[in-house]
Design an enzyme around this catalytic site. Structure first.
Site, PDB file in Angstrom:
ATOM      1  N   GLU A  58       0.820  -1.223   0.000  1.00  0.00           N
ATOM      2  CA  GLU A  58       0.000   0.000   0.000  1.00  0.00           C
ATOM      3  C   GLU A  58       0.848   1.265   0.000  1.00  0.00           C
ATOM      4  O   GLU A  58       0.567   2.231  -0.708  1.00  0.00           O
ATOM      5  CB  GLU A  58      -0.950   0.012   1.202  1.00  0.00           C
ATOM      6  CG  GLU A  58      -2.123  -0.965   1.092  1.00  0.00           C
ATOM      7  CD  GLU A  58      -1.767  -2.387   1.484  1.00  0.00           C
ATOM      8  OE1 GLU A  58      -0.603  -2.639   1.874  1.00  0.00           O
ATOM      9  OE2 GLU A  58      -2.660  -3.254   1.416  1.00  0.00           O
ATOM     10  N   HIS A 127     -11.887  -5.213   8.859  1.00  0.00           N
ATOM     11  CA  HIS A 127     -12.425  -4.938   7.520  1.00  0.00           C
ATOM     12  C   HIS A 127     -13.682  -4.078   7.559  1.00  0.00           C
ATOM     13  O   HIS A 127     -14.367  -3.971   6.553  1.00  0.00           O
ATOM     14  CB  HIS A 127     -12.784  -6.248   6.813  1.00  0.00           C
ATOM     15  CG  HIS A 127     -11.682  -6.816   5.983  1.00  0.00           C
ATOM     16  ND1 HIS A 127     -10.837  -6.041   5.231  1.00  0.00           N
ATOM     17  CD2 HIS A 127     -11.283  -8.086   5.768  1.00  0.00           C
ATOM     18  CE1 HIS A 127      -9.977  -6.813   4.600  1.00  0.00           C
ATOM     19  NE2 HIS A 127     -10.213  -8.059   4.916  1.00  0.00           N
TER      20      HIS A 127
END
Lengths: 322, 327
Positions: A58, A127
């Site tokens: 990322e 999540h």
């Protein structure tokens, strides 16, 4: 009818077609078609040069987006979900948001970062969070939350025209929602809140996934004869204070619905702004309906109990409207 | 290690010497200005490492891009930023190269494609990869030089970025300034594997160590790397083995190194080494170095005077440059 997912894909297709500097980069955006299916088919249509699968890195690919923007391109970087974006927070804060100011105005970073946010799919605590407030805290960023299919279709192009970094938050629970798009969808303003429903008795402020919760509450309230106004903040930074204050000055009551946690969050900021600037317009204390301060649990009944529900909004409105 | 020492003409070698002397004298003056309280913040000196900036940046052209670190005075000077712009920045003046918003650690110059000045260790690497990605996608024959220290090799971003650059064959020169210490932590105390070039090579890119105290060796290695990159060979990695003679910053008491170790590296000081070579070949005379230093000192004194009389940015402009101004 078109889904939120397909509307976002149409927006990407439009941007890739209109401007050759635009490209999409992120985890699984190419061969897989996007982890939420947003970019399905775009690899075949635009090729691997412009639909770029990245490694699970990322920080590197978000930072590469910053460099590519500095180098004259218009990158759209997709991060799978907001929890993963924390691995790129250094690049977003220390580079994307600061380069312009730190360089005395020499460099701007015309970068768009998209990511899914929010809960409701039983994916547990890594999540399911709504961390938009983390990013809305940072000067130098524009932070946009997309609550409707029409905005999913309309938000990307104006974001790409912005000379500074824009973060677009897409509530994962909305990808399957459907709506009719008008033939001319017009422009989605990324610097103004929007009044989703006009009312006179109370202002319900929401953004992203909680807009539909506020709207459902407004429907129920209408049946009781309570006329609620619903505002979708849409842009969390910079905040459109004028629309908020104007509404509260008419309704004299405020309920904020926020899927983020209560402490130090967007709802706290909204409440503070209204208290600072429209205190004497208020006929009742400001109410906040936020996520319970726990990491989001897996089990369905517990997840639902943690998140702001329509009944919570109704209860909050009942506390301020006699 | 010095197999490809550059063969340069007399003027080119004298210019390398002059660049190194400029960096050295500039920073020696900065220490005095810091002690006098004229400049503040962190001051990270490059003294001892001058051959790296002078050598690596000699191998690229004005259209190429440079991404730097918080120890970047030398990089900025060689890249062509004026001493006036650097000193005014360190004085916090509006005429500084970042209008006084950045200071010593955040020098920027858009015209010279000098992209800072990053105080987060490893933070510049992804930006360099992205600049190179833009060039690769637009098919521009440009190289991005990314300078960073051995400390950055321990950061996750280093590994993410080398992988990405090699995967996409991007035109980046990763120039690792291995000065043996990550702040106060010696290489062997921070890395399980201390051969940094070997680690870079494992990502599938040409990577080799270079004597960072020999400016001609640095130029030669950088030229070879830049040629490879421009030829479409993807990224290269140079491990430039060097040493900083001074502490990490002026806040550092430097208790982690012994004097004998410092002395061994100072014996290999790149400035007297190159000067001796130029004298031995008869291209310079023994009094030429003093003349060169005196010229640089005059340049610095003028820059100090300019900085001290330069205006401060108006407080009314405090929030300018957070977002792009819209017309």
């Amino acid at each position: 009818m078109i889904t939120y997912r397909d509307a976002m894909r149409e927006a990407l297709r439009e941007a890739l077609t209109r401007d050759e500097r635009v490209f999409l980069m992120g985890e699984d955006v190419g061969a897989y078609g996007g982890c939420f299916g947003v970019s399905r088919g775009l690899l075949d249509e635009f090729g691997p040069h412009r639909i770029r699968d990245t490694p699970l890195s990322e920080s590197a690919f978000v930072g590469a987006g910053i460099g590519a923007a500095l180098g004259g391109l218009r990158p759209v970087v997709e991060i799978m979900t907001i929890n993963f974006s924390l691995l790129a927070l250094d690049q977003i804060l220390n580079n994307a948001a600061t380069l312009r100011h730190m360089s005395g105005g020499q460099f701007s970073v015309p970068l768009v970062i998209r990511m899914a946010t929010g809960a409701g799919r039983q994916l547990a605590a890594q999540h399911s969070h709504s961390l938009e407030a983390f990013y809305a805290h940072i000067p130098g960023l524009r932070v946009v939350s997309v609550a409707t299919v029409a905005d999913a279709r309309g938000v990307l192009w104006p974001a790409l025209q912005d000379p500074d970094p824009v973060l677009i938050f897409e509530p994962a629970a909305l990808y399957n929602t459907e709506a009719e798009l008008p033939a001319n969808i017009g422009t989605t303003h990324i610097d103004r809140a929007i009044v989703r429903r006009v009312g006179t008795a109370v202002t319900a402020v929401a953004y992203g996934g909680t807009v539909r919760v506020a709207e459902a509450a407004a429907d129920a309230l209408a049946a009781e004869g309570i006329d609620a106004e619903v505002i979708d903040l849409r842009t969390l930074r910079p905040l459109d204070e004028a629309t908020l204050l104007e509404s509260v000055s008419r309704t004299h009551r405020l309920v904020v619905v926020d899927e983020g946690w209560r402490s130090v969050g967007i709802a706290a900021e909204i409440a503070a702004r209204v208290a600072e600037n429209a205190y004497y317009e208020l006929d009742a204390p400001i109410q906040r309906v936020c996520t319970v301060e726990v990491p989001i649990p897996y089990a369905k009944h517990m997840e639902e109990a943690a998140l702001p529900q329509t009944a919570d909004v109704l209860a909050a409105v009942h506390r301020v409207v006699r | 290690m010095n197999a490809d020492r550059a063969v340069l003409d007399k003027d080119e070698r004298i210019e390398l010497l002059r660049q190194m002397v400029r960096i050295r004298r500039f920073e020696e003056h900065c220490v005095q200005l810091y002690s006098a309280g004229s400049i503040r913040g962190f001051l990270h000196l490059y003294i001892g490492e001058e051959a790296v900036a002078a050598g690596v940046l000699a191998a690229i052209g004005p259209g190429d891009a440079v991404v730097s670190t918080y120890r970047e005075h030398g990089h900025a000077l060689v890249r062509g930023l004026s001493m006036d712009a650097l000193l005014a920045e360190m004085y916090g003046r509006a005429t500084g190269c970042s209008r006084g918003h950045g200071g010593s650690m955040h020098l920027f110059d858009a015209r010279r494609r000098f992209y800072g000045g990053n105080a987060i260790v490893g933070g510049g690497l992804p930006v360099a990869v992205g600049l190179a990605l833009a060039d690769e996608m637009r098919k521009r024959p440009i190289v991005t030089v990314c300078l960073f220290g051995d400390g950055a090799v321990a950061e996750g971003e280093f590994h993410e970025c080398l992988n990405l650059a090699a995967l996409w064959r991007l035109p980046v020169l990763f120039a690792c300034e291995n000065n043996q210490y990550a702040m106060g932590t010696a290489l062997a105390r921070e890395h399980a594997a201390t051969d940094l070039a070997l680690r870079a090579a494992s990502y599938g890119m040409p990577a080799w160590p270079v004597d960072g105290m020999d400016v001609l060796a640095v130029v030669g290695a950088a030229q070879r790397a830049v040629e490879t990159i421009r030829g479409g060979g993807g990224p290269c990695f140079l491990e430039l083995r060097t040493y900083r003679f001074r502490a990490h910053s002026l806040y550092d008491a430097d208790r982690y190194r012994d004097k004998a170790e410092i002395g061994q590296w100072v014996e290999r000081d790149p400035i007297p080494s190159l000067f001796a070579e130029l004298c031995a070949s008869g291209e310079l005379r023994t009094d030429d170095l003093g003349r060169m230093e005196a010229d640089v000192d005059r340049e610095i004194e003028a820059a100090v005077a300019t900085a001290e009389s330069a205006p401060f940015e108006s407080i009314g402009d405090l929030t300018r440059y957070v977002y792009t101004e819209r017309s």
